[in-house]
Design a protein around this motif. Structure first.
Motif, PDB file in Angstrom:
ATOM      1  N   UNK A  42     -47.415 -30.818  69.619  1.00  0.00           N
ATOM      2  CA  UNK A  42     -47.418 -31.451  68.294  1.00  0.00           C
ATOM      3  C   UNK A  42     -46.083 -32.142  68.043  1.00  0.00           C
ATOM      4  N   UNK A  43     -44.997 -31.511  68.428  1.00  0.00           N
ATOM      5  CA  UNK A  43     -43.671 -32.099  68.223  1.00  0.00           C
ATOM      6  C   UNK A  43     -43.496 -33.360  69.048  1.00  0.00           C
ATOM      7  N   UNK A  44     -44.056 -33.395  70.264  1.00  0.00           N
ATOM      8  CA  UNK A  44     -44.025 -34.618  71.064  1.00  0.00           C
ATOM      9  C   UNK A  44     -44.776 -35.733  70.346  1.00  0.00           C
ATOM     10  N   UNK A  45     -45.968 -35.425  69.868  1.00  0.00           N
ATOM     11  CA  UNK A  45     -46.790 -36.432  69.191  1.00  0.00           C
ATOM     12  C   UNK A  45     -46.106 -36.966  67.939  1.00  0.00           C
ATOM     13  N   UNK A  46     -45.400 -36.086  67.236  1.00  0.00           N
ATOM     14  CA  UNK A  46     -44.726 -36.473  66.002  1.00  0.00           C
ATOM     15  C   UNK A  46     -43.343 -37.068  66.236  1.00  0.00           C
ATOM     16  N   UNK A  69     -43.791 -27.899  81.328  1.00  0.00           N
ATOM     17  CA  UNK A  69     -43.186 -28.521  80.146  1.00  0.00           C
ATOM     18  C   UNK A  69     -43.096 -30.029  80.332  1.00  0.00           C
ATOM     19  N   UNK A  70     -42.630 -30.470  81.505  1.00  0.00           N
ATOM     20  CA  UNK A  70     -42.478 -31.909  81.756  1.00  0.00           C
ATOM     21  C   UNK A  70     -43.812 -32.646  81.727  1.00  0.00           C
ATOM     22  N   UNK A  71     -44.863 -31.988  82.188  1.00  0.00           N
ATOM     23  CA  UNK A  71     -46.169 -32.650  82.286  1.00  0.00           C
ATOM     24  C   UNK A  71     -47.055 -32.435  81.070  1.00  0.00           C
ATOM     25  N   UNK A  72     -46.535 -31.782  80.062  1.00  0.00           N
ATOM     26  CA  UNK A  72     -47.355 -31.470  78.889  1.00  0.00           C
ATOM     27  C   UNK A  72     -47.935 -32.712  78.223  1.00  0.00           C
ATOM     28  N   UNK A  73     -47.166 -33.789  78.176  1.00  0.00           N
ATOM     29  CA  UNK A  73     -47.700 -34.988  77.516  1.00  0.00           C
ATOM     30  C   UNK A  73     -48.743 -35.705  78.368  1.00  0.00           C
ATOM     31  N   UNK A  74     -48.962 -35.249  79.604  1.00  0.00           N
ATOM     32  CA  UNK A  74     -50.005 -35.790  80.479  1.00  0.00           C
ATOM     33  C   UNK A  74     -50.906 -34.656  80.977  1.00  0.00           C
ATOM     34  N   UNK A  92     -54.813 -29.487  69.321  1.00  0.00           N
ATOM     35  CA  UNK A  92     -53.500 -29.863  68.786  1.00  0.00           C
ATOM     36  C   UNK A  92     -53.406 -31.368  68.608  1.00  0.00           C
ATOM     37  N   UNK A  93     -53.838 -32.122  69.589  1.00  0.00           N
ATOM     38  CA  UNK A  93     -53.772 -33.581  69.495  1.00  0.00           C
ATOM     39  C   UNK A  93     -54.665 -34.114  68.389  1.00  0.00           C
ATOM     40  N   UNK A  94     -55.892 -33.617  68.315  1.00  0.00           N
ATOM     41  CA  UNK A  94     -56.818 -34.143  67.318  1.00  0.00           C
ATOM     42  C   UNK A  94     -56.436 -33.747  65.893  1.00  0.00           C
ATOM     43  N   UNK A  95     -55.911 -32.560  65.712  1.00  0.00           N
ATOM     44  CA  UNK A  95     -55.489 -32.149  64.364  1.00  0.00           C
ATOM     45  C   UNK A  95     -54.190 -32.846  63.976  1.00  0.00           C
ATOM     46  N   UNK A  96     -53.267 -33.011  64.918  1.00  0.00           N
ATOM     47  CA  UNK A  96     -52.012 -33.697  64.624  1.00  0.00           C
ATOM     48  C   UNK A  96     -52.269 -35.169  64.317  1.00  0.00           C
ATOM     49  N   UNK A  97     -53.140 -35.795  65.086  1.00  0.00           N
ATOM     50  CA  UNK A  97     -53.507 -37.204  64.886  1.00  0.00           C
ATOM     51  C   UNK A  97     -54.818 -37.237  64.098  1.00  0.00           C
ATOM     52  N   UNK A  98     -54.802 -36.668  62.917  1.00  0.00           N
ATOM     53  CA  UNK A  98     -56.001 -36.316  62.153  1.00  0.00           C
ATOM     54  C   UNK A  98     -56.879 -37.502  61.756  1.00  0.00           C
ATOM     55  N   UNK A 128     -48.908 -25.520  60.788  1.00  0.00           N
ATOM     56  CA  UNK A 128     -47.540 -25.092  60.486  1.00  0.00           C
ATOM     57  C   UNK A 128     -46.510 -25.921  61.241  1.00  0.00           C
ATOM     58  N   UNK A 129     -46.714 -26.135  62.547  1.00  0.00           N
ATOM     59  CA  UNK A 129     -45.717 -26.912  63.297  1.00  0.00           C
ATOM     60  C   UNK A 129     -45.706 -28.359  62.818  1.00  0.00           C
ATOM     61  N   UNK A 130     -46.838 -28.887  62.416  1.00  0.00           N
ATOM     62  CA  UNK A 130     -46.835 -30.248  61.869  1.00  0.00           C
ATOM     63  C   UNK A 130     -46.024 -30.327  60.581  1.00  0.00           C
TER      64      UNK A 130
END
Length: 144
Positions: A42-46, A69-74, A92-98, A128-130
């Motif tokens: 979520x922090x990467x997306x934000x 950790x390095x590959x989390x965004x892929x 996480x992606x769908x809720x963060x990018x709601x 919460x993290x968002x």
């Protein structure tokens, strides 16, 4: 020097309420790895450098590998994550990018892996993290 509002100092009750969410999540059954994957993704997306820094460090302390950790965004392009972790990352992606909503396909995939209580905890962790990301970004929290 950062001259933006300090939420802890100016709104201690609001900060206390946020910490209440953290305590609720800490008392739940989400695994430490699941929590940190949610927080990092979520922090990467934000684009929250403060939270990415904090949660990648926390994940490493829990034994998370640098590679994951390095590959989390892929994450979709690797086989490093379990089906449970993939379901959590998709949520996480769908809720963060709601704006696209939490799709029924993603929800149904999670439902096959988790009970309602765990799904509710996943959603609360993502929420919460968002909120923390938005506070850190809006107040320009500095990296330590």
């Amino acid at each position: 020097m950062n001259n933006r509002v300090n939420i802890l100092e100016t709104q201690p009750e609001a900060y206390k309420a946020m910490m209440g969410l953290e305590k609720y999540i800490a008392s739940g059954s989400l695994t430490p790895t699941h929590k940190e994957l949610i927080k990092i993704r979520a922090s990467q997306l934000n684009g929250c450098a403060y939270c990415i820094n904090m949660h990648t460090r926390d994940a490493r302390k829990l034994g998370e590998t640098e590679q994951r950790i390095y590959l989390l965004n892929a994450w979709r392009e690797t086989t490093l994550y379990t089906p449970e972790e993939e379901a959590i990352l998709a949520m996480t992606e769908e809720i963060t990018l709601i704006q696209n909503h939490l799709s029924q396909v993603t929800y149904d995939a999670a439902k096959k892996l988790f009970d309602d209580h765990y799904i509710a905890q996943i959603i609360m962790m993502i929420t919460t993290i968002n909120a923390w990301n938005r506070i850190a970004i809006a107040t320009e929290l500095a990296l330590d």
